[in-house]
Design an enzyme around this catalytic site. Structure first.
Site: not given
Length: 553
Positions: A242, A494, A465
């Protein structure tokens, strides 16, 4: 961008056409690569790294604040870094670090000793998430081969946990509930949220003082190089998820000769024009698509949840719950805002779909207990939640210019909410303090590397995502020459590394354990959909099963 959890396998920002060019920042603010002050910070990083290599890290037992109930094999320590890299002899801060040594045991052949390949440093994202728990992942089957070859190293970035922690408001106020969450807010509600955003920004300055400006992605990348040196590694092996992919990419651009291997999982779009205002608009648009996926899944399991046999009917069930909660909070603590938060989490991880659908179904049947259990804020976690939000806000606001004119925010989010109402305004309110930020803004680094400048980088992404829209992975792949993208097709969780997809894990293991990458963009079939469980039909089946067991005794 919210933090990526350590994936379900370990236990469990972002419409350009709508956004005006962000304003409110000055070009060439201190610390931006390519500007004169960056020379001082490059020198400061070299000084800090040399000191860290000489000092090392004195690992010992982990405290309950670092890794509660850590097994004996997980040890903790600290590494010292300058608050301001332009002044390496000035104020110092300490980052907490955790490590589990490589087991060097082949999980498939106990008699075979596995060669150690160095340290693997992990960051789970955020900004504002701690990686201190990462060494625990070595106990998970999908990670045992990697844990055999690598020391698993986690750390709390600056501002997080005990690493020179940031705070912007009283934690009790931060988790105050119940709260509203209108998809089309009134002018009066907007004025209220503007006032709250201004107060929050002032609180960050008051509680953090002059150090607030030094919590940035560039500082995080420099800290990573000092950590590399403190671990005794000449070149870094890093895995970021991320937001961790963004400052991982910054690291690759800033310290290309210090890199051995890099995995970027659920990559953020590194285009400077996306950091961070436009990125959050893109994220809100993507969450609308993921919310549609979730509603479609619930509708296909109407026999279990009884929330509607079409996505439109499921939406009506959700809206009914929002209206009821606006009139009377469940358990006195769960209002529309808390409902939104708990369903937003399902946009990150489809493993959460059954529990959310079951809780919504039960609430509409007059049984609020499951919803309260999932959605009510926990007083015990208030301090950690507030700290994570403070770091998120500080880093994103410091990193780049933001629109300083409320009319820009109002126009862009009003337009976007017409087609993507699920997350748009809540995302705007979360980031609105950046419009009134009291610290200087930086100009984002234009991440680009040429052929041969970096070792090959592995990029992992899920095609649907929402938290890190897929376009970001494609852009990251274009900007890092020689990188290779592996895509989990038609999936939206994710964070895909080390999860249930054997195809993805095969590419991860081949890269980290044998330095092998596919020659070109590779695709993996999606992971299985979550199985429906709970709900009125599921509860009846469970009771029938219990009765059957009782009858056989």
């Amino acid at each position: 961008m919210k933090a990526a959890a350590l994936y379900s396998a370990a236990g469990s920002l972002l419409l350009t056409t709508l956004a005006a060019a962000p304003a409110g920042g000055a070009p060439g603010t201190p610390g931006t690569p390519g500007t004169a002050p960056d020379a001082a910070e490059r020198h400061g990083t070299a000084v800090a790294s040399a000191r860290a290599r000489a000092a090392g890290i004195d690992f010992g037992p982990c405290s309950a604040d670092d890794v509660p109930q850590a097994p004996a094999g997980v040890r903790c320590g600290t590494v010292t870094v300058p608050l301001d890299y332009a002044h390496p002899d000035g104020r110092q801060i300490q980052l907490t670090v955790s490590r589990a040594r490589a087991t060097q045991k082949d999980p498939h052949n106990s008699k075979r000793k596995v060669p150690r390949r160095g340290a693997l440093v992990f960051n789970p994202g955020g900004p504002g998430a701690s990686g201190m728990y990462f060494p625990l992942v070595g106990a998970v089957p999908q990670w045992k081969r990697i844990a055999a070859a690598y020391d698993l190293v986690g750390y709390a970035p600056r501002g997080v946990g005990r690493s020179a922690p940031l705070s912007c408001e009283d934690p009790k106020r931060h988790v105050k509930a119940p709260t509203a969450s209108p998809t089309h807010p009134s002018e009066a509600y907007k004025r209220q949220r503007i006032a709250q955003a201004k107060a929050y920004a002032r609180g960050c300055a008051q509680r953090s003082g002059s150090r607030l400006r030094f919590y940035t992605s560039l500082a995080n990348a420099r800290d990573l190089d000092v950590l590399r040196a403190a671990l005794g590694e000449d070149r870094l092996t890093f895995m970021g998820a991320s937001y961790g992919t963004y400052f991982g990419a910054l690291y690759a651009a800033m310290f290309p000769t210090h890199l051995r291997r890099m995995v970027l999982d659920s990559a953020v779009n590194p285009d400077p024009e996306k950091i961070w205002y436009r990125s959050n608009l893109d994220q809100s648009a993507a969450f609308e698509e993921r919310w549609a996926d979730f509603r479609d899944w619930i509708a296909r399991h109407d026999d279990v949840y009884r929330l509607g046999d079409t996505p439109a009917k499921v939406q009506r069930s959700y809206d009914t719950a929002r209206e009821r909660l606006a009139g009377k909070a469940a358990g006195g603590r769960v209002g529309p805002g808390q409902l939104q938060n708990v369903f937003l989490a399902a946009g990150y991880y489809d493993d959460f779909w059954p529990s959310r659908a079951e809780a919504l179904s039960a609430y509409l049947r007059g049984e609020p207990g499951k919803l309260v259990e999932l959605a009510a804020p926990s007083p015990e976690s208030a301090a950690g939640t507030e700290n994570g939000s403070a770091v998120y806000t500080a880093v994103e606001c410091n990193d780049a210019p933001w629109p300083a004119d409320w009319r820009v925010w109002d126009r862009d989010n009003t337009r976007l909410a017409r087609v993507a109402p699920f997350e748009t305004w809540d995302n705007a309110w979360m980031n609105l303090p950046c419009a009134y930020w009291p610290a200087p803004r930086q100009r984002p680094l234009d991440v680009r590397t040429g052929p041969g400048e970096l070792p090959p980088v592995l990029i992992l992404a899920a095609e649907r995502d929402a938290a890190a829209p897929y376009a970001g992975a494609l852009e990251m792949n274009r900007r890092l020459a020689g990188s290779v993208l592996v895509t989990e097709r038609d999936a939206g969780t994710h964070g895909v590394a080390g999860g249930p997809n054997r195809c993805v894990n095969g590419y991860l293991d081949a890269y980290l354990l044998a330095d092998r990458l596919p020659a070109r963009h590779a695709w993996c079939a999606p992971r299985p959909e979550p199985a429906a469980s709970g709900g009125p039909a599921g509860e009846e089946a469970r009771r029938d099963g219990l009765r059957g067991k009782a009858g056989r005794r």
